[in-house]
Design an enzyme around this catalytic site. Structure first.
Site, PDB file in Angstrom:
ATOM      1  CG  ASP A  17       6.856 -63.046 -45.060  1.00  0.00           C
ATOM      2  OD1 ASP A  17       6.654 -62.072 -45.826  1.00  0.00           O
ATOM      3  OD2 ASP A  17       7.990 -63.412 -44.703  1.00  0.00           O
ATOM      4  CE  LYS A  76      10.256 -60.918 -46.287  1.00  0.00           C
ATOM      5  NZ  LYS A  76       9.664 -62.272 -46.342  1.00  0.00           N
ATOM      6  CE1 TYR A  94      13.463 -65.310 -45.980  1.00  0.00           C
ATOM      7  CE2 TYR A  94      11.123 -65.812 -45.990  1.00  0.00           C
ATOM      8  CZ  TYR A  94      12.177 -65.019 -45.580  1.00  0.00           C
ATOM      9  OH  TYR A  94      11.945 -63.943 -44.765  1.00  0.00           O
TER      10      TYR A  94
END
Length: 336
Positions: free
Chosen positions: A54, A85, A59
């Site tokens: 993931d 995401k 990030y």
């Protein structure tokens, strides 16, 4: 339960290993992670048989996606699952400094929230380019909710609903560009709300169903069990406090949380169980939960996570934690 055990999501057919790898650490959350260490962490996860990874544009301000893609793109694409995401567009900004949003060495891009139809589609395409892959398996809406956005929540919620964000997710799924859709959030209430608006396949729930807190048992997890919204547990250490780093919800843990963690640790110690092992295994007992994705910034952490995940735990630990008032009486616990 074995870390490399495969589970198939009933609604989408996506396959996950029970233990996956969360990508925040290789993006430099809290402390820097070198490119070599990041690659070694991913390769170490692969060597352990883990096949679920993931990540998110947020990030490391796109750093995690770049690193994960670089480490995986030469592997056979059908042999692993990636989720990423949408909800923030990452726009170039030379003023980004080390430490922004907790990222030790972020790339020069600034996040801008946007959950509209066009923004979800653009975010998806941007992620594919950073990963260097033709598709991702699961696309989560990242960080939506009243706690995240405060007074601005109604504005951003409208972008997802009347603004077409959910419609974009459904279009990506129906066209086969992604296999599954859901939310990737730190809030339980917004998932219940989203389930009334969109047919979710799975949800990445970070920090809200852990050994430290189980308020999500009802109504969220009960509803997920009924409707087939599979739960992936993110943040099983509650941002690190259950692993010993003193962080809770991405900030320094308050005294009350530290005291509760100390009590949890004391009970675990009575049974000769590392607190981290109990933290990784506890949420997996709930029937709605399919996988758990702690992070790892190097190969040693990935190996340690797998060892904790598979460590035998005496059956007496769980009733002792309940008797001490540290675990909700209603919570399912791992079988011996």
């Amino acid at each position: 339960m074995q870390a490399n055990e495969l589970v198939t999501l009933a609604r989408s057919g996506v396959k996950l290993t029970r233990l996956g790898m969360g990508g925040a650490a290789i993006g430099g959350l809290y402390e820097a992670c070198s490119a070599a260490a990041a690659r070694a962490a991913v390769e170490g996860a692969w060597a352990l048989g883990l096949r679920y990874f993931d990540t998110a544009p947020f990030y490391g301000y796109t750093l995690s996606e770049h690193r994960l893609g670089e480490a995986l793109r030469e592997r056979p694409r059908g042999e692993f699952t990636i989720s990423t995401k949408a909800g923030r567009l990452m726009l170039p900004d030379a003023s980004v400094q080390p430490g922004a949003d907790g990222w030790a060495a972020p790339l020069p891009f600034r996040p801008h929230y946007d959950y509209t139809f066009d923004a979800i589609l653009r975010s998806h395409q941007d992620s594919l380019q950073r990963l260097g892959m033709a598709y991702v398996d699961i696309l989560f809406v990242h960080d939506i909710g009243a706690v995240t956005h405060g007074a601005a929540h109604a504005h951003y919620w409208a972008q997802l609903t009347t603004g077409g964000g959910f419609r974009a997710l459904e279009q990506l799924r129906s066209s086969g560009q992604v296999k599954a859709i859901g939310l990737g959030v730190n809030e339980a209430e917004v998932v219940v709300q989203a389930m009334q608006e969109c047919d979710l396949d799975c949800t990445l729930l970070a920090g809200r169903y852990t050994l430290l807190e189980q308020a999500a048992l009802s109504p969220l997890l009960a509803a997920c069990s009924r409707q087939g919204n599979a739960i992936v547990i993110g943040g099983p250490f509650n941002s690190g406090v259950l692993a010993g780093n003193g962080k809770f919800n991405y900030a320094d843990a308050p005294d009350a949380v530290r005291q509760r963690v100390a009590r949890l640790g004391a009970v675990c110690e009575q049974f000769g169980v590392p607190l981290q092992a109990a933290a990784l295994q506890f949420p997996m007992a709930h029937p709605a939960v399919v996988a758990c994705i702690p992070g790892g910034r190097d190969v040693a952490q990935m190996r340690q996570n797998a060892a904790w995940f598979e460590q035998p735990i005496p059956a007496g630990l769980w009733p002792a934690l309940k008797q001490a008032g540290l675990v909700d009486e209603r919570a399912p616990v791992p079988a011996p």
